[in-house]
Design an enzyme around this catalytic site. Structure first.
Site, mmCIF file in Angstrom:
data_model
loop_
_atom_site.group_PDB
_atom_site.id
_atom_site.type_symbol
_atom_site.label_atom_id
_atom_site.label_comp_id
_atom_site.label_asym_id
_atom_site.label_seq_id
_atom_site.Cartn_x
_atom_site.Cartn_y
_atom_site.Cartn_z
ATOM 1 N N SER A 90 27.121 41.038 -8.697
ATOM 2 C CA SER A 90 28.164 40.020 -7.998
ATOM 3 C C SER A 90 28.182 38.698 -8.628
ATOM 4 O O SER A 90 29.073 38.109 -8.401
ATOM 5 C CB SER A 90 27.841 40.137 -6.573
ATOM 6 N N THR A 143 27.971 35.703 -4.762
ATOM 7 C CA THR A 143 29.580 35.716 -4.573
ATOM 8 C C THR A 143 29.999 33.978 -4.413
ATOM 9 O O THR A 143 30.651 33.373 -5.221
ATOM 10 C CB THR A 143 30.396 36.335 -3.805
ATOM 11 N N GLU A 261 35.293 35.807 1.259
ATOM 12 C CA GLU A 261 34.860 37.013 0.873
ATOM 13 C C GLU A 261 34.541 38.077 2.060
ATOM 14 O O GLU A 261 33.772 37.624 2.954
ATOM 15 C CB GLU A 261 33.551 36.751 0.207
ATOM 16 N N HIS A 270 25.879 50.038 -1.203
ATOM 17 C CA HIS A 270 24.521 50.379 -1.502
ATOM 18 C C HIS A 270 23.550 51.283 -0.544
ATOM 19 O O HIS A 270 22.909 51.923 -1.071
ATOM 20 C CB HIS A 270 23.779 49.002 -1.449
ATOM 21 N N ASP A 308 34.706 42.193 -6.870
ATOM 22 C CA ASP A 308 34.143 41.983 -8.371
ATOM 23 C C ASP A 308 33.756 43.309 -8.939
ATOM 24 O O ASP A 308 33.567 43.303 -9.939
ATOM 25 C CB ASP A 308 32.852 41.308 -7.747
ATOM 26 N N HIS A 309 33.440 44.431 -8.335
ATOM 27 C CA HIS A 309 33.226 45.637 -8.794
ATOM 28 C C HIS A 309 33.001 46.838 -7.704
ATOM 29 O O HIS A 309 33.225 46.390 -6.325
ATOM 30 C CB HIS A 309 31.669 45.681 -9.297
#
Ligand code: MG
Ligand code: ZN
Length: 385
Positions: A90, A143, A261, A270, A308-309
């Site tokens: 991130s 972030t 965010e 995760h 971001d991913h």
């Protein structure tokens, strides 16, 4: 004879049809170009950390197969890899949006050589815009930190907190109070921030619903001592405080830059916890709904929503129904898939297509008509401390 006439008529209809279609596509192209040439007064960049296409799909199905996100008119994709790993983290991901550089995993607003790069938020401030950051992680997390600080490593939370002291952003909202007032060096950064003109408000004193965001008055709202709660644990501030900050920023004469965010979508990934992925994505989407309504009424704001991913390598498997998802995760880490980008407002048509994550930075600057950059602007500050 009859056949000939019908055939000729068909030809005429076909020609007219083709003609109309050509004109329509020219009109669409002209509209896209006109949109790309418009200069937004404000930019709102929304990042759903770890929010890949499957996270969006899972949230959509769980929400009656509807999300506010689908009201976004323009869609594209970015390539999320970092300079040292096909799978970004991130920090490198946010730095690509904030600074326009591909850098190493763990880098916070710095190049591969750990040189501090001016962020788009800092450049917007220099151009007279007001700025803000609203997140559901700590404010020193990768972030947000990549927009308001510079550090060689994302884990240096106390150094990042000290750097945020000088960031000059007008509104800062997130967790992480302990990194400011219970530090190893025993400095009290919150007191310093008060001296810098911030009203400091914390979860200990104030329910987020009662937080007053005053135009022209700097605010640092600390939603938690460490990480803010998850949605399932009762966190409820992202939508109301984002909107209060937008309303305050909208009073700025020269416009604003705001980063919002949805930080914890990533944490669900995760943890391979589909419930958390879905509840956090729906919370982020609820915020998107209110922000997009405001953007549509305002007419002068470029809104970009991306991630971001992807996190978890999430799959929606056979056996799933509208009422019950059967999912699997390929990893407890991030994955390397293309990441969707959604945009609306003046300049938004530039965000269609497939491009590098760093191009989000370049497209935002292009929209703002900031002078073209071929090299990052290196700041004369140490990111090593
Ligand atoms: Mg994050
Ligand atoms: Zn992550």
């Amino acid at each position: 004879m009859k056949f000939k006439i019908i055939f000729s008529l068909l030809c005429i209809v076909a020609t007219l049809n083709t003609g109309c279609k050509t004109q329509a596509s020219i009109n669409t192209q002209n509209a896209a170009k006109a949109n790309a040439d418009q200069t937004p007064k404000n930019i709102i960049l929304m990042i759903g950390d770890g929010m890949g296409l499957t996270q969006i799909t899972a949230a959509m199905i769980s929400n009656g197969y509807k999300l506010n996100l689908e009201k976004m008119p323009i869609t594209g994709f970015h390539k999320s890899y970092s300079s040292d790993d096909l799978i970004t983290d991130s920090a490198a991901g946010a730095t690509s949006f904030a600074c326009g550089v591909k850098t190493y995993n763990a880098a916070i607003g710095v190049t591969d050589d750990t040189l501090a790069v001016q962020t788009i938020l800092e450049e917007a401030q220099d151009a007279g815009k007001e700025t803000g950051v609203v997140v559901t992680s700590t404010i020193v997390h990768a972030t947000p930190a990549s927009f308001i600080s510079h550090n060689r490593n994302r884990n240096n939370y106390e150094e990042i907190a000290e750097d945020i002291l000088d960031c000059k952003a007008d509104y800062l909202i997130g967790g992480g109070k302990k990194y400011f007032d219970r530090r190893k060096d025993e400095k009290n950064i919150l007191d310093e921030m008060k001296k810098n003109g911030y009203a400091v408000s914390t979860f200990l004193e104030t329910d987020p619903e009662n937080v007053v965001v005053t135009p022209g008055k700097k605010l640092f709202y600390l939603a938690a001592d460490g990480d803010p709660l998850s949605v399932e644990q009762g966190r409820n501030y992202l939508e109301p405080l984002s909107m209060k900050v937008i309303n305050a920023l909208s009073q700025s004469k020269d416009g604003f830059f705001l980063m919002i965010e949805g930080s914890q979508i990533d944490w669900g990934g995760h943890g391979n916890n589909i419930k958390q992925v879905v509840t956090e994505t729906i919370d982020f989407d609820k915020t998107i709904g209110s922000v997009l309504d405001w953007v549509n009424k305002n007419g002068e704001t470029l809104l970009i929503i991306t991630a971001d991913h992807e996190t978890g390598g999430l799959a929606i498997n056979p056996g799933s129904t509208m009422d019950s998802l059967v999912v699997s995760f390929a990893t407890t880490h991030h994955s390397g898939t293309l990441i969707p980008v959604f945009s609306a407002g003046p300049g938004s048509t530039m965000f269609s297509g497939i491009y590098e994550n760093t191009d989000i930075y370049h497209k935002m600057r292009h929209a703002l008509k900031y002078p073209k950059r071929t090299q990052p602007k290196i700041l004369n500050v140490s990111a090593k401390k």
